[in-house]
Write an enzyme that holds these catalytic residues in place. Structure first.
Site, PDB file in Angstrom:
ATOM      1  CE  LYS A 189      -3.668   1.858   2.941  1.00  0.00           C
ATOM      2  NZ  LYS A 189      -4.627   1.473   3.979  1.00  0.00           N
ATOM      3  CE  LYS A 242      -5.094   1.953  -0.348  1.00  0.00           C
ATOM      4  NZ  LYS A 242      -5.866   1.957   0.835  1.00  0.00           N
TER       5      LYS A 242
HETATM    6  C1  PBG Z   1      -8.168   2.506   5.170  1.00  0.00           C
HETATM    7  C2  PBG Z   1      -8.240   2.481   3.684  1.00  0.00           C
HETATM    8  C3  PBG Z   1      -7.954   3.513   2.771  1.00  0.00           C
HETATM    9  C4  PBG Z   1      -8.271   3.041   1.502  1.00  0.00           C
HETATM   10  C5  PBG Z   1      -8.724   1.743   1.651  1.00  0.00           C
HETATM   11  N1  PBG Z   1      -8.689   1.408   3.000  1.00  0.00           N
HETATM   12  C6  PBG Z   1      -7.499   4.884   3.040  1.00  0.00           C
HETATM   13  C7  PBG Z   1      -6.092   5.153   3.374  1.00  0.00           C
HETATM   14  O1  PBG Z   1      -5.241   4.281   3.400  1.00  0.00           O
HETATM   15  O2  PBG Z   1      -5.850   6.314   3.662  1.00  0.00           O
HETATM   16  C8  PBG Z   1      -8.168   3.829   0.233  1.00  0.00           C
HETATM   17  C9  PBG Z   1      -9.198   3.508  -0.799  1.00  0.00           C
HETATM   18  C10 PBG Z   1      -9.462   4.575  -1.808  1.00  0.00           C
HETATM   19  O3  PBG Z   1      -8.795   5.619  -1.889  1.00  0.00           O
HETATM   20  O4  PBG Z   1     -10.399   4.367  -2.584  1.00  0.00           O
HETATM   21  N2  PBG Z   1      -6.951   2.186   5.715  1.00  0.00           N
HETATM   22 ZN    ZN Z   2      -6.618   2.845   7.935  1.00  0.00          ZN
END
Ligand code: PBG
Ligand code: ZN
Length: 316
Positions: A189, A242
């Site tokens: 991530k 992601k």
């Molecule tokens: C929570 C989470 C996030 C996303 C998915 N789960 C936000 C982040 O990491 O700040 C992002 C999904 C998106 O932007 O559509 N941890």
């Molecule tokens: Zn989170």
């Protein structure tokens, strides 16, 4: 070549079953509905709206939906994240009762439930800097995952990036009679600007600081592979990357190096960019939507989480 020939030799195809639709469940009146400005077509929803979307997902033959919860009450220890009567737990029980055949995945994180919007429990160190306390956070994530399992989740998706959480969650699930419930880990991530619209949608923007301490630096690739290896060793069944479009190289490297299924999250900012340019008539929205999804599939993802899931399924 005509389309007749092109379809005969096309290497990559996209199916509705590859797509998972994210949904934002709000603890409010069952008729509640609130548009998210930066994500045209996406809404925060009360129970009725969630059930409608689940029905549409089933009809479109999607792979499933993933639930994010927006609680009424937030606190230091994210207590609503693991409350049996919390927004996810109640929504899950109802969706699984109404649509037992639908795959309902749940995002496991604390940032929607903490008053400060960080993904874990925070403390200040001697210099006054804030620090996310890893082990205490993992303890709460485990409780959250178990409560999702008990409420009927089909797929546990930890998105927090704390150390050791996959192993801890796996062990707890096994010990609680959920040994066949799979884990899809947000393994790689990136600390990305593309989550901005989501944080409005999920009301989880950190009130101070950012998530760089536990999300990956955009300049790194080997780190992503190490994190995938670690999560697989700890018992993850599916690994996720992601954002999607800016990580196609990572998806490909994981695909080639590991034999587990790879998922990619086409995140909120990716969706917003395509929507905005489409609305302005600058790009052909439907075409770019399909092109982006197919490229993510081509890179090696067999599962794509996308706010376009229903729209894309209609085109397939
Ligand atoms: C929570 C989470 C996030 C996303 C998915 N789960 C936000 C982040 O990491 O700040 C992002 C999904 C998106 O932007 O559509 N941890
Ligand atoms: Zn989170």
């Amino acid at each position: 070549m005509t389309e007749r020939h092109r379809r005969l030799v096309r290497e990559t195809s996209l199916e509705p079953s590859n797509l998972i639709l994210p949904l934002f469940a709000v603890e409010a009146d069952e008729h509640f509905k609130k548009a998210i400005d930066a994500m045209p077509g996406v809404q925060q929803l009360g129970l009725n709206g969630i059930l409608k979307q689940c029905e549409a997902a089933l009809e479109a033959d999607l792979g499933g939906v993933i639930l994010f919860g927006i609680p009424k009450h937030k606190d230091e220890f994210a207590s609503q994240a693991y409350n049996e009567e919390g927004i996810i737990q109640t929504t899950l029980r109802e969706t699984k009762r109404r649509f037992p055949e639908l795959l309902v995945a749940t995002d496991v994180c604390l940032c929607e439930y903490t008053e400060h919007g960080h993904c874990g429990v925070i403390e200040r160190d001697n210099n006054g800097d804030i620090e996310i306390v890893n082990d205490k956070s993992v303890e709460l994530l485990v409780r959250e995952a178990i409560s999702h399992a008990e409420a009927g989740s089909d797929l546990i998706c930890p998105s927090d990036m704390m150390d050791g959480r996959i192993g801890a969650i796996r062990e707890a699930l096994d010990a609680s009679g959920f040994s066949s419930l799979p884990i899809m880990s947000y393994s790689a991530k990136y600390a990305s600007g593309l989550y901005g619209p989501f944080r409005d949608a999920a009301e989880s923007t950190p009130s101070f600081g950012d998530r760089r301490s536990h999300q990956m630096d955009v300049g790194n690739t080997d780190e992503a592979l190490r994190l995938v290896q670690r999560d697989l060793d700890e018992g993850a069944d599916i690994v996720m990357v992601k954002p999607a479009i800016s990580s196609l190289d990572i998806i490909r490297r994981i695909r080639e190096q590991f034999l587990s299924p790879v998922a990619a999250y086409q995140v909120s900012g990716e969706y917003s960019m395509i929507k905005a340019a489409g609305k302005n008539g600058w790009i052909d929205e439907d075409r770019v939507m399909m092109e982006s999804l197919l490229s993510i599939k081509r890179a090696g993802a067999s599962i794509i989480l996308s706010y376009f899931a229903l729209e894309a399924a209609k085109q397939l």
